[in-house]
Enzyme design. Structure first.
Site, PDB file in Angstrom:
ATOM      1  N   ARG C  51       0.829  -1.214   0.000  1.00  0.00           N
ATOM      2  CA  ARG C  51       0.000   0.000   0.000  1.00  0.00           C
ATOM      3  C   ARG C  51       0.862   1.263   0.000  1.00  0.00           C
ATOM      4  O   ARG C  51       0.701   2.113  -0.885  1.00  0.00           O
ATOM      5  CB  ARG C  51      -0.969  -0.058   1.184  1.00  0.00           C
ATOM      6  CG  ARG C  51      -1.958  -1.225   1.025  1.00  0.00           C
ATOM      7  CD  ARG C  51      -2.811  -1.441   2.252  1.00  0.00           C
ATOM      8  NE  ARG C  51      -1.995  -1.751   3.410  1.00  0.00           N
ATOM      9  CZ  ARG C  51      -2.395  -2.484   4.455  1.00  0.00           C
ATOM     10  NH1 ARG C  51      -3.620  -2.998   4.466  1.00  0.00           N
ATOM     11  NH2 ARG C  51      -1.606  -2.712   5.471  1.00  0.00           N
ATOM     12  N   LYS C 161     -11.725   5.723   4.592  1.00  0.00           N
ATOM     13  CA  LYS C 161     -10.519   5.330   5.306  1.00  0.00           C
ATOM     14  C   LYS C 161     -10.624   5.993   6.682  1.00  0.00           C
ATOM     15  O   LYS C 161     -10.512   7.214   6.809  1.00  0.00           O
ATOM     16  CB  LYS C 161      -9.276   5.808   4.558  1.00  0.00           C
ATOM     17  CG  LYS C 161      -8.006   5.057   4.967  1.00  0.00           C
ATOM     18  CD  LYS C 161      -6.759   5.599   4.258  1.00  0.00           C
ATOM     19  CE  LYS C 161      -6.770   5.330   2.765  1.00  0.00           C
ATOM     20  NZ  LYS C 161      -5.666   5.996   2.046  1.00  0.00           N
ATOM     21  N   ARG C 190     -13.369   1.042  11.976  1.00  0.00           N
ATOM     22  CA  ARG C 190     -14.162   0.521  10.853  1.00  0.00           C
ATOM     23  C   ARG C 190     -15.639   0.431  11.210  1.00  0.00           C
ATOM     24  O   ARG C 190     -16.518   0.818  10.436  1.00  0.00           O
ATOM     25  CB  ARG C 190     -13.672  -0.874  10.459  1.00  0.00           C
ATOM     26  CG  ARG C 190     -12.534  -0.905   9.500  1.00  0.00           C
ATOM     27  CD  ARG C 190     -12.319  -2.332   8.992  1.00  0.00           C
ATOM     28  NE  ARG C 190     -12.239  -3.268  10.097  1.00  0.00           N
ATOM     29  CZ  ARG C 190     -11.126  -3.838  10.535  1.00  0.00           C
ATOM     30  NH1 ARG C 190      -9.971  -3.610   9.933  1.00  0.00           N
ATOM     31  NH2 ARG C 190     -11.148  -4.679  11.552  1.00  0.00           N
ATOM     32  N   SER C 228     -12.201   0.997   5.567  1.00  0.00           N
ATOM     33  CA  SER C 228     -10.953   0.514   6.129  1.00  0.00           C
ATOM     34  C   SER C 228     -10.564   1.505   7.235  1.00  0.00           C
ATOM     35  O   SER C 228     -11.312   2.424   7.553  1.00  0.00           O
ATOM     36  CB  SER C 228      -9.867   0.449   5.052  1.00  0.00           C
ATOM     37  OG  SER C 228      -9.644   1.741   4.522  1.00  0.00           O
ATOM     38  N   ALA C 229      -9.400   1.329   7.808  1.00  0.00           N
ATOM     39  CA  ALA C 229      -8.933   2.271   8.829  1.00  0.00           C
ATOM     40  C   ALA C 229      -7.414   2.284   8.738  1.00  0.00           C
ATOM     41  O   ALA C 229      -6.808   1.327   8.253  1.00  0.00           O
ATOM     42  CB  ALA C 229      -9.394   1.843  10.212  1.00  0.00           C
ATOM     43  N   ALA C 344     -15.438  -6.753   8.228  1.00  0.00           N
ATOM     44  CA  ALA C 344     -16.668  -6.119   7.765  1.00  0.00           C
ATOM     45  C   ALA C 344     -17.640  -5.870   8.914  1.00  0.00           C
ATOM     46  O   ALA C 344     -18.840  -6.108   8.800  1.00  0.00           O
ATOM     47  CB  ALA C 344     -17.296  -6.987   6.681  1.00  0.00           C
ATOM     48  N   GLY C 348     -23.173  -4.929   6.151  1.00  0.00           N
ATOM     49  CA  GLY C 348     -24.048  -6.032   5.752  1.00  0.00           C
ATOM     50  C   GLY C 348     -24.239  -7.014   6.892  1.00  0.00           C
ATOM     51  O   GLY C 348     -23.648  -6.873   7.967  1.00  0.00           O
ATOM     52  N   GLY C 352     -21.983 -11.875   5.653  1.00  0.00           N
ATOM     53  CA  GLY C 352     -22.225 -11.377   4.300  1.00  0.00           C
ATOM     54  C   GLY C 352     -21.566 -10.031   4.123  1.00  0.00           C
ATOM     55  O   GLY C 352     -20.550  -9.749   4.764  1.00  0.00           O
TER      56      GLY C 352
END
Lengths: 367, 367, 367, 367
Positions: C51, C161, C190, C228-229, C344, C348, C352
């Site tokens: 990154r 971010k 996040r 993201s973080a 995540a 969701g 999922g």
């Protein structure tokens, strides 16, 4: 003329703050920097992107100070990074500066001298074969010749980044048909580089060398080479470290051979010759840099007992073998800023490898 | 009564051939085998299936010779395997046999004594808390009491496999509601086991211990514990190693504390007390077994310099820290059959850990 | 005003050649580039250095063309890279350009609009708690407000971010003593980011949200967030993707929710709404970009059957869960340039996650 | 005579509880069990010890029920395990029983038939060369001949564990000198096994085969082979699956070829021929077992786009390629109990591979 060396811990592959501080404070001048050699916390393999990241960060740091484009920095400074700081190894960079002008007279005390050169562009079919060996040897001798040495036995480390010129599948197929399949890969380039050093320094006889011996006869080796290779590189990059009566300063280098990756006696012998009081307690600055090259013994055993490094499909043998030797070096020397690189074809005896140490010395030449 | 120990290289986790040979030749009797402790080439983690494989292989070997069902072997013999032979470590098993009958009289010379016991079944809410500490301490003292020791300072290693009794999500939720959340996991069980040993042997004061201290105050530790933990196990399994005036044979054990994973001086001190001529050259049989426990320093540095073991998402810190200490032990002692286990809560000082060595001695008690 | 998007394969994290060519040929102007969002072949974890390498490469490319210092590029262009191209995923970058001036009148046909914003600097104690949720929501609404939307239901992706401002051990200890321990980490940032999006867009009620719900009540989630973080980041960076009647061009975005990482029907539903003829045969340019977020179901099973992703100590669950969903996306859509990001929390339903697709459409608004 | 098959989830490589229950309840008889084929959660590589663990567990389960020594179980039952359940794959075993006696008459409806055989002991110099191909072909035809088939086109899966007989370094050197270097390794054995199947079933012409073609001309392949290889094994183990008019029961098998590891259409075609309503919703028992073989496309791209599986030194390409195909199979079929094995020399077209599915059918022969 003198060499100064700074061994700086880094907090990441792109951490150039230590060097920036040296530059900003005027401790060193950008134009004197001849090489930055470092260990980064990558995997040391094909997908180790810590190396280009470190290079790009140093290019960004140095370009405006040298007044050149970032992409042109590497014409002025050797930027050489090796991934893999497994275990206790502290990521670090060794910054080498060459200051002042050449001495007219030789001095009695010899001090660290560093010279840099490049081979001509090598062709794919030359890699891993005698032409690469001979061209490498020529350049090693040429660079050593610029350092005002008493003799080649004063060379204690030759760091090379070996050429792996690009080629097409058609080139490879044509070579196959000619009966001389290409050896233009990492192993081929590293092995021929190491034998080039060995030939230059008289560690092996020219008569003992042949295309057949490269990559096969591991009784032939160098004790001062430290060779990597880089796909896409056309000219091998050569850095020669020696003790010269025409250099001043307070640094000295010496080397030895480790017979295996547990060879504490071999490590101590080099330190003892330098007068290093090991293990270092605190950080008196006497130990400046440590470079070693080795690998997991390909025979599957160390000192007659089985090791499992070669059969682990989760973690590569290079990661563990680096960890082993680096741990033994760090414990024996008392410093975790050690540079260990793996894959060591024709670098020291099978399962062992070369070790070079740079120390800071007093007027008596002892650390 | 005497303890005999055999340190056998293995070619895989299920390699029982060395032990089979000892049994078939009559060198040892199955009924005398009290423990098999080994290192296998797994990852040492949750999905390390080398441990059950080794256990199943030894159960298959011993069951017909003991006249019991394979599943009943572990009632008779401690089968304890630790995964992770990173670097140069040679997978091996240490087979311990207890032969003969107890001596009526104490002898001047003390020799290795080994005793085995189990805690009562522990409940989930006891794990990682004082009840586990105290029950562990009780059993350690009880087992030590069977060995005819002059005192508890003659205990030099307590190997434990800590209980982690099964519990339901409802149990966990109920404990959470009561304000005493379960600590029934690997870290909890290992830490309380180690403090149980420390309490039993007087290494820490009872008054210093509390639920709050477990897992937090790492100035409290044992220097002889070597604790793992096993999900599903209801009773902690305890093996006590000591030097006893009521045991004969030619084995002696000693221990020390490593202040960090590079502590060569700490290793040498234990060897020196045993009279071991290290590094071992060849294989004179004087070094019988080496057990150490440690981990990557959780503060992110060793001797003041950064290490990268805790931030690598490709390879776990336990694999590298085992590799580091095992390399230093193997290089210092001259033998690659070393047992290093990781995760060392309350085992020695933070970043360091306990070391125990069994040596073969002459009549003078020196190796 | 229109958005143009280019999805370019890369040969490495530092491969900027595709974008350089677009710039050199005049296809795009550096000043129009608002974001470069890419997948790089790293491990996606703490030691993923692909990154920063990609960012540094794009900064070097764009700085002279924007007439700013490399370090200032990120003030002008969002550079956002996600590591992890496990399996068949082709490393790629999506370059987003905003061209022209705002339309005075609304058009009937809605087209892709992209806006960018930043939260104020967040304090460590705000992260993972309601202040972060509310500030994030405020900025999402603010940015959406600049896009001339008919309503917030036209927002189909919010890429964030999240801030993780630096703090000292003393800060953390003080927070602990106050009874509100810091949540200033990846998971906290996040999760609060995602709930901020959900709050802004009315996916959850304000009344349902609380510090206690964050990171615990996973029935609360966003279907368009992709968060993201980044440790050290003080302001959360927000990119809002929507369909606007004030934007022209030929791009449209839509989204849906995947109920698990094998949800082929969920993928097809989004493609169908866009009129995408899937799987794509050849490369007709209709599928422009695919963004999904998911993770290994923390309950240890998918569709009632056990998976082993959470118990593998050799390879992390994020690598495998990315591989699974990316494989299903690539097979269903017919393109391996898919962006799947993991971890995540509140994205969701549990197990999922959200899916957004950008398509190139004809005048009828159908791909 | 009929074949019954049970697909049982396992909680670990040594979990035999599902089979024990079938035996204890009398649902199946130990003497009817002809094969146990399973996926275990190992790495699928050289140090995957889940396979011997599973075998040892099943030997312990079956030995007393068969009245033989554990080591003799494999003479009676094929125990075949493949490591690697990356991603969503549920570890499972397929237990195959053959019950009843042979039908005298052929029936119109064909049902699953399974037969087992072994090659003669193969010599190291035969492996990876035509003698292995021909002996394998002979045995495949021989076993198929025992199943009362209408023709060889009714064979839909041949599962082989290929011989890799032991040899010494001297043997290897002698072969090198003779100009026919040994190919006695995994790749050689797998490739020749697959071509043996192809030859037996008429998938390739005898004239097209030669030592030179093996391992080189990948346009030659089998669409029903699924070959592994095992160092130390002297005789290749052969299991033939076919539909036979002389077998009853409710199972049918079919197969197809996947052109790449994203080939949804190829998967659907096989399911459609079997009448399987995919994706399976719930668990109606119609999908009994799924076997596929494939690998990361060695050309470095899938459908013209780069993949990174071959250049990752942290995680092997076999782990990711298994994950990709298994994910696509699980998503398309709706079941995570899929068996995907890698390294697929001469198994289907380059980058693709064979797929076989066993389904439970009604009287109409449709699932």
């Amino acid at each position: 003329m003198r060499i100064r060396a700074f061994n700086l811990e880094t907090r990441g592959p792109d951490d150039v703050e230590g060097v920036r501080r040296l530059l900003d404070r005027g401790t060193i001048q950008a134009h004197d920097v001849i090489a930055v050699i470092g260990k980064t916390e990558g995997n040391g393999g094909r997908n180790d992107f810590t190396r280009p990241l470190a290079i790009m960060a140093f290019e960004r740091l140095l370009a405006p100070r040298l007044g050149v484009d970032p992409a042109a920095v590497h014409d002025r400074v050797v930027l050489s990074f090796s991934g893999g700081t497994e275990g206790v190894v502290t990521p670090h960079v060794v910054v080498l500066c060459r200051e002042g002008t050449a001495l007219a007279e030789r001095r009695t005390a010899k001090r660290l001298a560093v010279g840099i050169g490049h081979t001509r562009a090598l062709r794919p079919e030359e890699i891993g074969r005698m032409p690469q060996v001979e061209e490498t040897a020529r350049v090693v001798r040429e660079v050593a010749g610029t350092l005002g040495l008493d003799g080649l036995s004063d060379v204690h480390l030759v760091q090379l980044k070996g050429a792996i010129p690009p080629f097409s599948a058609a080139d490879a197929a044509a070579a196959e048909r000619r009966g001389v399949p290409l050896r233009c890969d990492m192993a081929g380039s590293r092995g021929a580089s190491a034998l080039g050093v060995a030939l230059a320094l008289g560690e092996v006889e020219r008569a003992a060398l042949s295309d057949a011996a490269i990559g096969h006869d591991f009784s032939l080796y160098s004790s001062v080479a430290s060779c990597s290779a880089k796909p896409g590189l056309e000219r091998t990059e050569v850095v020669v470290f020696a003790n010269s009566p025409r250099f001043t300063g307070d640094l000295v280098i010496d080397h030895g051979v480790l017979r295996d990756i547990l060879d504490v006696d071999g490590i101590r012998a080099v330190a003892r010759r330098l007068g290093l009081p090991i293990p270092i307690k605190g950080d008196d600055g006497s130990l400046v840099a440590v470079f070693a090259k080795s690998e997991a013994d390909p025979r599957g055993a160390v000192r007659g007992r089985r090791h499992t490094m070669l059969g682990d499909d989760d973690v590569g043998d290079t990661r563990y073998s680096r960890c082993v030797l680096a741990s033994v070096l760090a414990a024996t020397l008392g410093d975790t800023r050690v540079y260990v690189s793996t894959r060591a074809e024709h670098h020291g005896p099978l399962g062992g490898g070369p070790l070079s140490i740079i120390a800071r010395v007093g007027d008596d030449g002892r650390a």
